[in-house]
Motif scaffolding. Structure first.
Motif, PDB file in Angstrom:
ATOM      1  N   GLN A   1      35.948  46.232  45.616  1.00  0.00           N
ATOM      2  CA  GLN A   1      36.090  46.976  45.151  1.00  0.00           C
ATOM      3  C   GLN A   1      35.695  47.891  43.762  1.00  0.00           C
ATOM      4  O   GLN A   1      35.415  49.180  42.956  1.00  0.00           O
ATOM      5  CB  GLN A   1      37.643  47.334  44.330  1.00  0.00           C
ATOM      6  CG  GLN A   1      38.707  47.852  43.839  1.00  0.00           C
ATOM      7  CD  GLN A   1      38.223  48.381  42.450  1.00  0.00           C
ATOM      8  OE1 GLN A   1      37.952  46.855  41.821  1.00  0.00           O
ATOM      9  NE2 GLN A   1      39.117  49.631  41.813  1.00  0.00           N
ATOM     10  N   VAL A   2      34.839  47.289  42.899  1.00  0.00           N
ATOM     11  CA  VAL A   2      34.246  46.792  41.918  1.00  0.00           C
ATOM     12  C   VAL A   2      33.179  47.678  41.916  1.00  0.00           C
ATOM     13  O   VAL A   2      32.783  48.967  41.500  1.00  0.00           O
ATOM     14  CB  VAL A   2      33.943  46.040  40.740  1.00  0.00           C
ATOM     15  CG1 VAL A   2      33.257  45.576  39.522  1.00  0.00           C
ATOM     16  CG2 VAL A   2      35.493  44.872  40.771  1.00  0.00           C
ATOM     17  N   LEU A   3      32.446  47.248  43.320  1.00  0.00           N
ATOM     18  CA  LEU A   3      31.035  47.556  43.004  1.00  0.00           C
ATOM     19  C   LEU A   3      31.203  49.223  43.613  1.00  0.00           C
ATOM     20  O   LEU A   3      30.076  49.948  43.388  1.00  0.00           O
ATOM     21  CB  LEU A   3      30.350  46.784  44.315  1.00  0.00           C
ATOM     22  CG  LEU A   3      29.616  45.472  43.446  1.00  0.00           C
ATOM     23  CD1 LEU A   3      28.710  44.999  44.235  1.00  0.00           C
ATOM     24  CD2 LEU A   3      28.868  45.577  42.317  1.00  0.00           C
ATOM     25  N   VAL A   4      31.979  49.838  44.589  1.00  0.00           N
ATOM     26  CA  VAL A   4      32.212  50.908  44.908  1.00  0.00           C
ATOM     27  C   VAL A   4      32.744  51.372  44.227  1.00  0.00           C
ATOM     28  O   VAL A   4      32.020  52.833  43.915  1.00  0.00           O
ATOM     29  CB  VAL A   4      33.261  50.754  46.185  1.00  0.00           C
ATOM     30  CG1 VAL A   4      34.077  52.067  46.742  1.00  0.00           C
ATOM     31  CG2 VAL A   4      32.615  49.926  47.643  1.00  0.00           C
ATOM     32  N   GLU A   5      33.433  51.152  43.023  1.00  0.00           N
ATOM     33  CA  GLU A   5      34.047  52.469  42.453  1.00  0.00           C
ATOM     34  C   GLU A   5      32.772  52.159  41.294  1.00  0.00           C
ATOM     35  O   GLU A   5      32.307  53.667  40.588  1.00  0.00           O
ATOM     36  CB  GLU A   5      35.269  51.409  41.341  1.00  0.00           C
ATOM     37  CG  GLU A   5      36.053  51.812  41.743  1.00  0.00           C
ATOM     38  CD  GLU A   5      36.963  52.616  42.334  1.00  0.00           C
ATOM     39  OE1 GLU A   5      36.951  54.169  41.769  1.00  0.00           O
ATOM     40  OE2 GLU A   5      37.391  53.054  43.726  1.00  0.00           O
TER      41      GLU A   5
ATOM     42  N   TYR B   1      30.074  43.915  37.031  1.00  0.00           N
ATOM     43  CA  TYR B   1      30.076  44.545  36.625  1.00  0.00           C
ATOM     44  C   TYR B   1      28.525  44.994  35.592  1.00  0.00           C
ATOM     45  O   TYR B   1      28.139  45.763  35.031  1.00  0.00           O
ATOM     46  CB  TYR B   1      30.952  44.230  35.345  1.00  0.00           C
ATOM     47  CG  TYR B   1      32.202  44.311  35.060  1.00  0.00           C
ATOM     48  CD1 TYR B   1      33.176  45.171  35.887  1.00  0.00           C
ATOM     49  CD2 TYR B   1      33.128  43.396  35.817  1.00  0.00           C
ATOM     50  CE1 TYR B   1      34.970  45.627  36.463  1.00  0.00           C
ATOM     51  CE2 TYR B   1      34.111  42.887  36.124  1.00  0.00           C
ATOM     52  CZ  TYR B   1      35.215  43.581  36.254  1.00  0.00           C
ATOM     53  OH  TYR B   1      36.133  44.330  36.848  1.00  0.00           O
ATOM     54  N   ASP B   2      26.999  43.881  35.060  1.00  0.00           N
ATOM     55  CA  ASP B   2      26.527  43.814  35.082  1.00  0.00           C
ATOM     56  C   ASP B   2      25.300  44.369  36.587  1.00  0.00           C
ATOM     57  O   ASP B   2      23.937  43.854  36.081  1.00  0.00           O
ATOM     58  CB  ASP B   2      25.937  42.516  34.018  1.00  0.00           C
ATOM     59  CG  ASP B   2      27.249  42.781  33.195  1.00  0.00           C
ATOM     60  OD1 ASP B   2      27.810  43.721  32.360  1.00  0.00           O
ATOM     61  OD2 ASP B   2      27.188  41.703  32.534  1.00  0.00           O
ATOM     62  N   LEU B   3      25.423  43.763  37.065  1.00  0.00           N
ATOM     63  CA  LEU B   3      24.560  43.771  38.834  1.00  0.00           C
ATOM     64  C   LEU B   3      23.887  45.555  38.270  1.00  0.00           C
ATOM     65  O   LEU B   3      24.762  46.389  39.010  1.00  0.00           O
ATOM     66  CB  LEU B   3      25.195  43.594  39.711  1.00  0.00           C
ATOM     67  CG  LEU B   3      24.580  43.818  41.041  1.00  0.00           C
ATOM     68  CD1 LEU B   3      23.268  42.401  40.886  1.00  0.00           C
ATOM     69  CD2 LEU B   3      25.443  43.292  42.305  1.00  0.00           C
ATOM     70  N   ASP B   4      22.574  45.391  38.806  1.00  0.00           N
ATOM     71  CA  ASP B   4      21.865  46.483  38.961  1.00  0.00           C
ATOM     72  C   ASP B   4      21.901  47.271  39.920  1.00  0.00           C
ATOM     73  O   ASP B   4      21.908  46.419  41.253  1.00  0.00           O
ATOM     74  CB  ASP B   4      20.705  46.594  38.394  1.00  0.00           C
ATOM     75  CG  ASP B   4      19.446  47.172  38.690  1.00  0.00           C
ATOM     76  OD1 ASP B   4      19.550  48.501  38.229  1.00  0.00           O
ATOM     77  OD2 ASP B   4      18.280  47.931  38.287  1.00  0.00           O
ATOM     78  N   LEU B   5      22.352  48.134  40.021  1.00  0.00           N
ATOM     79  CA  LEU B   5      22.727  48.669  41.257  1.00  0.00           C
ATOM     80  C   LEU B   5      21.774  50.575  41.612  1.00  0.00           C
ATOM     81  O   LEU B   5      22.305  50.876  42.542  1.00  0.00           O
ATOM     82  CB  LEU B   5      24.177  49.509  41.648  1.00  0.00           C
ATOM     83  CG  LEU B   5      24.801  48.528  41.569  1.00  0.00           C
ATOM     84  CD1 LEU B   5      26.963  48.663  41.665  1.00  0.00           C
ATOM     85  CD2 LEU B   5      25.099  47.634  43.073  1.00  0.00           C
ATOM     86  N   SER B   6      20.439  49.911  41.232  1.00  0.00           N
ATOM     87  CA  SER B   6      19.093  50.799  41.279  1.00  0.00           C
ATOM     88  C   SER B   6      18.740  50.506  43.195  1.00  0.00           C
ATOM     89  O   SER B   6      18.368  51.333  43.343  1.00  0.00           O
ATOM     90  CB  SER B   6      18.454  51.333  40.631  1.00  0.00           C
ATOM     91  OG  SER B   6      17.936  49.776  40.485  1.00  0.00           O
TER      92      SER B   6
ATOM     93  N   LEU C   1      29.324  52.808  41.939  1.00  0.00           N
ATOM     94  CA  LEU C   1      28.585  53.052  42.643  1.00  0.00           C
ATOM     95  C   LEU C   1      28.470  54.629  42.913  1.00  0.00           C
ATOM     96  O   LEU C   1      27.757  55.690  42.659  1.00  0.00           O
ATOM     97  CB  LEU C   1      28.673  53.231  44.184  1.00  0.00           C
ATOM     98  CG  LEU C   1      27.751  51.809  44.504  1.00  0.00           C
ATOM     99  CD1 LEU C   1      27.580  51.890  46.194  1.00  0.00           C
ATOM    100  CD2 LEU C   1      25.879  51.793  43.914  1.00  0.00           C
ATOM    101  N   ARG C   2      30.118  55.173  42.844  1.00  0.00           N
ATOM    102  CA  ARG C   2      30.746  56.694  42.188  1.00  0.00           C
ATOM    103  C   ARG C   2      30.689  56.933  41.099  1.00  0.00           C
ATOM    104  O   ARG C   2      29.956  57.914  40.579  1.00  0.00           O
ATOM    105  CB  ARG C   2      32.304  56.758  42.720  1.00  0.00           C
ATOM    106  CG  ARG C   2      32.676  56.500  44.674  1.00  0.00           C
ATOM    107  CD  ARG C   2      33.495  55.745  44.967  1.00  0.00           C
ATOM    108  NE  ARG C   2      34.290  56.620  46.485  1.00  0.00           N
ATOM    109  CZ  ARG C   2      34.289  57.381  46.955  1.00  0.00           C
ATOM    110  NH1 ARG C   2      34.484  58.828  46.300  1.00  0.00           N
ATOM    111  NH2 ARG C   2      34.853  57.062  48.327  1.00  0.00           N
ATOM    112  N   ARG C   3      30.440  56.313  40.126  1.00  0.00           N
ATOM    113  CA  ARG C   3      30.930  56.416  38.862  1.00  0.00           C
ATOM    114  C   ARG C   3      29.368  56.631  38.495  1.00  0.00           C
ATOM    115  O   ARG C   3      29.297  57.933  37.664  1.00  0.00           O
ATOM    116  CB  ARG C   3      31.525  55.446  37.913  1.00  0.00           C
ATOM    117  CG  ARG C   3      32.128  55.724  36.513  1.00  0.00           C
ATOM    118  CD  ARG C   3      32.386  54.756  35.728  1.00  0.00           C
ATOM    119  NE  ARG C   3      31.982  53.788  35.418  1.00  0.00           N
ATOM    120  CZ  ARG C   3      32.413  52.645  36.399  1.00  0.00           C
ATOM    121  NH1 ARG C   3      33.724  52.581  37.701  1.00  0.00           N
ATOM    122  NH2 ARG C   3      32.222  51.253  36.219  1.00  0.00           N
ATOM    123  N   GLU C   4      28.445  55.383  38.499  1.00  0.00           N
ATOM    124  CA  GLU C   4      26.755  55.906  38.688  1.00  0.00           C
ATOM    125  C   GLU C   4      26.371  57.407  39.585  1.00  0.00           C
ATOM    126  O   GLU C   4      25.162  57.110  39.153  1.00  0.00           O
ATOM    127  CB  GLU C   4      26.350  54.310  38.580  1.00  0.00           C
ATOM    128  CG  GLU C   4      26.971  53.894  37.164  1.00  0.00           C
ATOM    129  CD  GLU C   4      26.546  52.020  37.769  1.00  0.00           C
ATOM    130  OE1 GLU C   4      24.911  51.923  38.461  1.00  0.00           O
ATOM    131  OE2 GLU C   4      27.212  51.060  37.634  1.00  0.00           O
TER     132      GLU C   4
END
Length: 227
Positions: free
Chosen positions: A179-183, A126-131, A185-188
């Motif tokens: 599921q967590v990371l895809v959601e 949940y804290d992984l930077d997805l930039s 990506l969309r939210r961010e």
């Protein structure tokens, strides 16, 4: 293949698809992503390989990078429900060190490497930077991620749990992470979608897998028998 040529080829192939299938391709390709990918390092239990493919396909992750050092990647069609037919599988099994080959390729393509590992220095998914584009590494069932994976890791990540059992099996972990990371990506509002060229190429690939005489259609198109 030039864009106009590809567009015309897909138009020709589409004539052999049902309206429902064409609409389904359009809908699903718009939900596909290569911003996030999974790396499966020496996964040897077929039920896990099958479950991971099904999870990736269900949440729109197009690419799986499969490292085969000690174990051949195999799956159960009954469990995967044909998910692998719609995915792009990159297999690494011809090098002295397939892990090194995989991670070098991903780094060259601009991915950060996030290795799943129970460790005091690991951070929550949940804290992984997805930039940056992200490749999440799922290690082998018995011993987890290899030393090579850890060498290339930009981050080590965990799934927070709250029971006596500290970890999930690799199939379940991959489902949660995807599921967590895809959601996220969309939210961010990350740039997670495919380019128009990637979408068109995928639709052609899917059409070819759907139409059993597609090879003949392509041959006729390339020879000029149909235009």
């Amino acid at each position: 293949m030039k864009k106009q040529v590809s567009e015309r080829l897909y138009e020709i192939l589409s004539e052999h698809l049902t309206d429902r299938k064409r609409q389904l391709f359009e809908k699903i390709v718009n939900d596909r992503t290569r911003y996030l990918t999974l790396v499966l390092e020496d996964i040897y239990q077929a039920q896990n390989a099958s479950a991971i493919q099904r999870s990736a396909e269900s949440w729109g992750v197009q690419d799986l990078h499969i490292i085969e050092n000690e174990h051949y990647f195999k799956h159960h069609k009954r469990i995967s429900k044909g998910a692998g037919n719609w995915l792009t599988l990159h297999r690494y099994n011809s090098e002295v060190n397939n892990s090194e080959a995989c991670f070098k390729k991903l780094k060259e393509e601009g991915y950060q490497i996030a290795v799943t590992m129970l460790d005091d220095t690991s951070i929550s998914i949940y804290d992984l930077d997805l930039s940056k584009k992200t490749a999440v590494v799922m290690g082998t069932e018995l011993t987890g991620a290899s030393d090579i994976a850890l060498k290339y890791a930009d981050k080590k990540v965990i799934i927070p749990t709250y029971g006596f059992t500290e970890s999930l099996n690799v199939g379940a972990a991959a489902a949660v992470i995807t599921q967590v990371l895809v959601e996220r990506l969309r939210r961010e509002q990350r740039p997670w979608q495919l380019t128009d060229e990637e979408k068109l190429k995928l639709k052609i690939e899917w059409a070819c897998k759907t139409i059993y005489w597609s090879k003949h259609i392509i041959e006729m198109y390339e020879s000029g028998e149909i235009s």
